[in-house]
Design a protein around this motif. Structure first.
Motif, PDB file in Angstrom:
ATOM      1  N   THR A   1       5.012  -7.889  -5.562  1.00 51.78           N
ATOM      2  CA  THR A   1       6.450  -7.997  -5.021  1.00 51.78           C
ATOM      3  C   THR A   1       7.268  -7.102  -6.018  1.00 51.78           C
ATOM      4  O   THR A   1       8.131  -5.989  -5.618  1.00 51.78           O
ATOM      5  N   MET A   2       6.956  -7.386  -7.311  1.00 50.42           N
ATOM      6  CA  MET A   2       7.557  -6.391  -8.586  1.00 50.42           C
ATOM      7  C   MET A   2       7.295  -4.769  -8.208  1.00 50.42           C
ATOM      8  O   MET A   2       8.100  -4.074  -8.465  1.00 50.42           O
ATOM      9  N   ALA A   3       6.004  -4.601  -8.253  1.00 52.34           N
ATOM     10  CA  ALA A   3       5.690  -3.292  -7.726  1.00 52.34           C
ATOM     11  C   ALA A   3       6.304  -2.552  -6.825  1.00 52.34           C
ATOM     12  O   ALA A   3       6.696  -1.458  -6.642  1.00 52.34           O
ATOM     13  N   LEU A   4       6.335  -3.220  -5.637  1.00 52.59           N
ATOM     14  CA  LEU A   4       7.072  -2.964  -4.448  1.00 52.59           C
ATOM     15  C   LEU A   4       8.358  -2.566  -4.808  1.00 52.59           C
ATOM     16  O   LEU A   4       9.147  -1.368  -4.427  1.00 52.59           O
ATOM     17  N   LEU A   5       9.122  -3.299  -5.371  1.00 53.98           N
ATOM     18  CA  LEU A   5      10.360  -3.073  -5.758  1.00 53.98           C
ATOM     19  C   LEU A   5      10.715  -1.864  -6.706  1.00 53.98           C
ATOM     20  O   LEU A   5      11.763  -1.112  -6.582  1.00 53.98           O
ATOM     21  N   LEU A   6       9.824  -1.346  -7.532  1.00 55.44           N
ATOM     22  CA  LEU A   6       9.838  -0.269  -8.273  1.00 55.44           C
ATOM     23  C   LEU A   6       9.556   0.850  -7.620  1.00 55.44           C
ATOM     24  O   LEU A   6       9.144   1.781  -8.041  1.00 55.44           O
ATOM     25  N   GLY A   7       9.132   0.622  -6.142  1.00 57.36           N
ATOM     26  CA  GLY A   7       8.941   1.861  -5.377  1.00 57.36           C
ATOM     27  C   GLY A   7       7.611   2.216  -5.423  1.00 57.36           C
ATOM     28  O   GLY A   7       7.076   3.408  -4.826  1.00 57.36           O
ATOM     29  N   ILE A   8       6.780   1.566  -5.577  1.00 55.96           N
ATOM     30  CA  ILE A   8       5.171   1.738  -5.517  1.00 55.96           C
ATOM     31  C   ILE A   8       4.942   1.486  -4.074  1.00 55.96           C
ATOM     32  O   ILE A   8       5.164   0.203  -3.429  1.00 55.96           O
ATOM     33  N   ASP A   9       4.130   2.503  -3.441  1.00 57.00           N
ATOM     34  CA  ASP A   9       3.862   2.133  -2.026  1.00 57.00           C
ATOM     35  C   ASP A   9       2.392   1.153  -1.857  1.00 57.00           C
ATOM     36  O   ASP A   9       1.212   1.894  -2.159  1.00 57.00           O
ATOM     37  N   ALA A  10       2.653  -0.105  -1.709  1.00 55.14           N
ATOM     38  CA  ALA A  10       1.607  -0.987  -1.956  1.00 55.14           C
ATOM     39  C   ALA A  10       0.529  -0.525  -0.698  1.00 55.14           C
ATOM     40  O   ALA A  10      -0.610  -0.743  -1.121  1.00 55.14           O
ATOM     41  N   ASN A  11       0.900  -0.469   0.315  1.00 58.50           N
ATOM     42  CA  ASN A  11      -0.142  -0.351   1.374  1.00 58.50           C
ATOM     43  C   ASN A  11      -1.169   0.978   0.961  1.00 58.50           C
ATOM     44  O   ASN A  11      -2.277   0.809   1.104  1.00 58.50           O
ATOM     45  N   LYS A  12      -0.472   2.268   0.232  1.00 58.45           N
ATOM     46  CA  LYS A  12      -1.249   3.392  -0.174  1.00 58.45           C
ATOM     47  C   LYS A  12      -2.061   2.893  -1.125  1.00 58.45           C
ATOM     48  O   LYS A  12      -3.357   2.999  -1.509  1.00 58.45           O
ATOM     49  N   ILE A  13      -1.662   2.061  -2.033  1.00 54.40           N
ATOM     50  CA  ILE A  13      -2.475   1.478  -3.235  1.00 54.40           C
ATOM     51  C   ILE A  13      -3.635   0.677  -2.768  1.00 54.40           C
ATOM     52  O   ILE A  13      -4.788   0.947  -3.583  1.00 54.40           O
ATOM     53  N   ILE A  14      -3.328  -0.236  -1.824  1.00 57.86           N
ATOM     54  CA  ILE A  14      -4.647  -0.926  -1.315  1.00 57.86           C
ATOM     55  C   ILE A  14      -5.504  -0.074  -0.542  1.00 57.86           C
ATOM     56  O   ILE A  14      -6.835  -0.289  -1.136  1.00 57.86           O
ATOM     57  N   SER A  15      -5.181   0.800   0.076  1.00 60.51           N
ATOM     58  CA  SER A  15      -6.125   1.745   0.630  1.00 60.51           C
ATOM     59  C   SER A  15      -7.098   2.543  -0.146  1.00 60.51           C
ATOM     60  O   SER A  15      -8.263   2.670  -0.183  1.00 60.51           O
ATOM     61  N   MET A  16      -5.949   2.863  -1.412  1.00 55.99           N
ATOM     62  CA  MET A  16      -6.744   3.688  -2.404  1.00 55.99           C
ATOM     63  C   MET A  16      -8.087   2.597  -3.120  1.00 55.99           C
ATOM     64  O   MET A  16      -9.073   3.161  -3.444  1.00 55.99           O
ATOM     65  N   THR A  17      -7.541   1.609  -3.310  1.00 56.43           N
ATOM     66  CA  THR A  17      -8.590   0.574  -4.057  1.00 56.43           C
ATOM     67  C   THR A  17      -9.870   0.393  -3.206  1.00 56.43           C
ATOM     68  O   THR A  17     -10.838   0.510  -3.737  1.00 56.43           O
ATOM     69  N   PHE A  18      -9.638   0.410  -1.964  1.00 51.90           N
ATOM     70  CA  PHE A  18     -10.842   0.185  -0.914  1.00 51.90           C
ATOM     71  C   PHE A  18     -11.675   1.365  -0.947  1.00 51.90           C
ATOM     72  O   PHE A  18     -13.016   1.002  -1.024  1.00 51.90           O
ATOM     73  N   ILE A  19     -10.906   2.671  -1.018  1.00 53.01           N
ATOM     74  CA  ILE A  19     -11.670   3.915  -1.344  1.00 53.01           C
ATOM     75  C   ILE A  19     -12.612   3.838  -2.537  1.00 53.01           C
ATOM     76  O   ILE A  19     -13.782   4.272  -2.165  1.00 53.01           O
ATOM     77  N   ILE A  20     -11.937   3.464  -3.534  1.00 51.76           N
ATOM     78  CA  ILE A  20     -12.476   3.664  -4.744  1.00 51.76           C
ATOM     79  C   ILE A  20     -13.740   2.627  -4.827  1.00 51.76           C
ATOM     80  O   ILE A  20     -14.824   3.020  -5.406  1.00 51.76           O
ATOM     81  N   GLY A  21     -13.406   1.483  -4.534  1.00 45.66           N
ATOM     82  CA  GLY A  21     -14.369   0.404  -4.356  1.00 45.66           C
ATOM     83  C   GLY A  21     -15.727   0.920  -3.718  1.00 45.66           C
ATOM     84  O   GLY A  21     -16.823   0.558  -3.948  1.00 45.66           O
ATOM     85  N   SER A  22     -15.477   1.423  -2.477  1.00 45.25           N
ATOM     86  CA  SER A  22     -16.626   1.679  -1.483  1.00 45.25           C
ATOM     87  C   SER A  22     -17.379   3.001  -2.312  1.00 45.25           C
ATOM     88  O   SER A  22     -18.616   2.770  -2.137  1.00 45.25           O
TER      89      SER A  22
END
Lengths: 303, 376
Positions: free
Chosen positions: A187-208
């Protein structure tokens, strides 16, 4: 002297296997850290990585490139292609369930795992297939060949380099920082302007991508793959992630190595019959006695 | 509507009552096995073999002046269906049965045949339990049992290779563990057991157990299991500069192993039935299949061909359908078949079927002609 030599043989054998577990475990832990989901389809990602590399290597083999070049190109293709799988799986199976109860995405993950296995059976085969022997031979290792084979050496070096790169990426890059921020408090990250969807996608890509590297390394080492290899490897890596403390990146690395070493020493000094008993025994014990693992931080439950 | 039912019932009664009358005109040979389901590929080639031989005999005027009739029953290789299949064949008037195919199904079916004094000849069930103790005089088979492979391996390791320290690794399955235990039993005190351990065939690598084999200073490794795990094991061994021979059962003898392990597969030993493709009756059986079905026969075809030939030969020799006379003929008369010139010993095991050791040489399994064992 002989005893000592034997110890080191088992030690390096355990490290090799452990580093593969660690590469896969990182995918579990990264995803869990961000969205608190156990991605049970992750073992299949590892399997898909090996299959992608096999197809690419098969095509490249026709052109008569040197095997080291084929291995590197095949591994890179596997990383990119499987990264795309990770991205897509998240969009299809997990994103629509983000607000749902925690059990829903878990079931979705298991469904995804079964789907991917059957997809490979239909698209490829249900038999074991051969993976070309691509790991280069390193004559300078001949002398210590009994302690550490050439393949062991390459697997250790590659996985260590990958893990160092990942650590640097998470610590210093902008995306890495955003990932950590999202993991700490979405929530805090979202408030600070981090695009959570993009970060989650990025995490899946890196993990894979990490799992794909693991898959390619072990396939090139052992010369064979089939649709089911992801299951046991995935369960072991999950155990490693829990052992190290799920959600913790260094934890997954330590957990993987510790699990690999434990298995190697169990077989070496006790009996191979008990290898899996030990691994899953550890899983149960950790969950009961120290659910936060070796390096995980105990979370305060807010009631 | 009621009228129709009456007519149907009358037809059914008529059909039932006419069955024994028909039985007098033909000799019914039951063929039982997996004719549908996952393992149909095991059961269909034997069914075809029986049909081909029956057609051949019928064209020549039949057997004992009667036509041969093949009646098939599908057990899908499932023990729970096999007993029903057996009962059905018995009530349909089969005088002798060629089957069943899978070991589990055969175990489930043979008590029913024994109770009705009906002979069955399996082309493919290999579990040693079927003939153990010779308690069932009505069961025969035309394939070497799993213990025979172990006897060959034991002989090969101690005499041919002259090894004295054996490490056993198996995959904890019935087949793999059974083989490893049988080899250990057959070798007895002729060589030391330095290691006897299970591996999980799905484990990413077998590095630790390979190092243990070296520490125990084994000079030969026996592996019980199938080719995927064997391929990983031999790769692991050779990459660790360990060059002791590896010996295994027919589960290893798959071309895929050579593809997967590549150069590391060189020198590996696996046993399998002797190559009999040069025998005239083998060639004839092959030609008959190609003529009738247009392609090469599948697995167990030749063993089934041999079983059916043994059956018709025994009936011919007995000169009647008396089961005791047929049993005597099976025990005493040699018959030329695609798997060799065979008869059966007092346990019902084939005599004259050969097993050979094969070795990977230059990327191919090569039969070692000097390491062959004839069953007796």
């Amino acid at each position: 002297m002989e005893q000592l030599l034997y110890f080191f043989e088992l030690f390096f054998g355990g490290l090799t296997r452990g580093s593969i577990y660690a590469l896969i475990a990182l995918g579990y832990t990264l995803v869990y850290g961000i969205i608190e989901l156990i991605n049970f389809a992750h073992g299949e990602i590892y399997m898909l990585g090996a299959f992608t590399a096999m197809v690419v290597a098969g095509v490249l083999g026709v052109y008569g490139l040197p095997s080291a070049a084929i291995l590197i190109i095949a591994a890179l293709c596997a990383v990119v292609w499987v990264g795309a799988y990770g991205f897509t799986i998240e969009k299809i199976a997990y994103k629509p369930l983000r607000g749902a109860p925690r059990l829903s995405p878990l079931i979705s993950a298991i469904g995804m795992s079964i789907f991917l296995q059957n997809y490979v059976i239909l698209a490829q085969t249900s038999d074991f297939v051969s993976f070309p022997q691509l790991l280069p031979e390193l004559p300078f290792l001949e002398k210590i060949g009994s302690i550490m084979g050439e393949s062991d050496f390459i697997i250790l070096v590659t996985s260590t380099a990958t893990m160092i790169a990942l650590t640097l990426f998470i610590r210093y890059s902008k995306t890495g920082k955003a990932m950590r921020a999202t993991a700490q408090n979405r929530t805090m990250a979202l408030l600070l302007g981090i695009d959570a969807n993009k970060i989650i996608s990025m995490t899946f890509i890196i993990g894979s991508a990490l799992a794909a590297i693991g898959g390619v390394l072990i396939a090139a080492h052992m010369g064979q793959i089939n649709f089911a290899i992801g299951f046991l490897a995935g369960m072991k890596a999950f155990t490693a992630a829990v052992l190290g403390g799920i959600g913790s990146v260094p934890g997954a690395m330590v957990g993987g190595l510790v699990l690999g070493l434990c298995e190697s020493f169990t077989t070496g000094y006790f009996s191979g019959d008990y290898e899996d008993v030990l691994s899953f025994g550890i899983l149960v014990l950790i969950l009961v006695l120290r659910p936060d693992g070796i390096l995980g931080k105990a979370k305060v439950q807010k009631v | 509507m009621h009228k129709l039912l009456h007519v149907l019932a009358a037809c059914a009664v008529l059909a039932l009552s006419s069955a024994p009358a028909l039985a007098a005109d033909t000799i019914k040979i039951g063929v039982a096995g997996a004719h549908s389901g996952d393992l149909a590929s095991y059961g269909i080639p034997p069914l075809r073999a029986a049909q081909i031989i029956a057609d051949e005999y019928n064209a020549k005027g039949g057997l004992l002046g009667k036509q041969l009739e093949i009646i098939a029953q599908d057990d899908q290789c499932k023990p729970e269906l096999a007993n029903n299949a057996a009962t059905k064949l018995i009530s349909d008037g089969a005088v002798i049965v060629m089957g069943h195919i899978c070991s589990g199904a055969t175990i489930a079916a043979i008590p029913a045949y024994a109770n009705s004094k009906i002979i069955s000849v399996s082309p493919s069930a290999t579990t040693p339990a079927l003939t153990k103790g010779g308690k069932n005089p009505y069961f025969f088979r035309t394939i070497a049992n799993d213990d025979d492979q172990a006897r060959l391996a034991a002989e090969f390791i101690t005499k041919k290779l002259g090894k004295t320290k054996v490490a056993y690794i198996h995959d904890n399955g019935d087949y793999g563990k059974g083989y490893a235990e049988a080899v250990r039993r057959e070798i007895g005190n002729k060589a030391a057991v330095v290691l006897f351990e299970a591996i999980n065939p799905d484990a990413p690598d077998f590095s630790a157990v390979v190092k243990k084999v070296r520490k125990e200073k084994a000079d030969v490794l026996v592996f019980g299991g199938y080719h995927p795990a064997a391929s990983k094991l031999v790769t692991n061994m050779r990459k660790n500069h360990m060059d002791i021979p590896l010996v295994g059962p027919d589960g290893l003898k798959d071309e895929q192993l050579i593809k997967m392990a590549g150069k590391y597969a060189e020198g590996l030993y696996a046993s399998q039935p002797q190559d009999t493709s040069d025998l005239p009756s083998h060639k004839a059986a092959h030609a008959n299949h190609v003529k009738k079905f247009g392609n090469d026969p599948g697995i167990f075809y030749y063993n089934a061909y041999a079983a059916t030939l043994a059956i018709v030969n025994a009936i011919e020799k007995a000169g009647s359908l008396d089961s005791q006379k047929i049993i005597d003929a099976l025990h005493n008369d040699f018959v030329e078949t695609p798997v060799g010139k065979i008869r059966f010993n007092s346990l019902g095991e084939p005599v004259g079927v050969g097993l050979s050791m094969y070795q990977v040489q230059n990327g191919k399994f090569v039969e070692l002609k000097d390491s062959t064992m004839m069953l007796n």
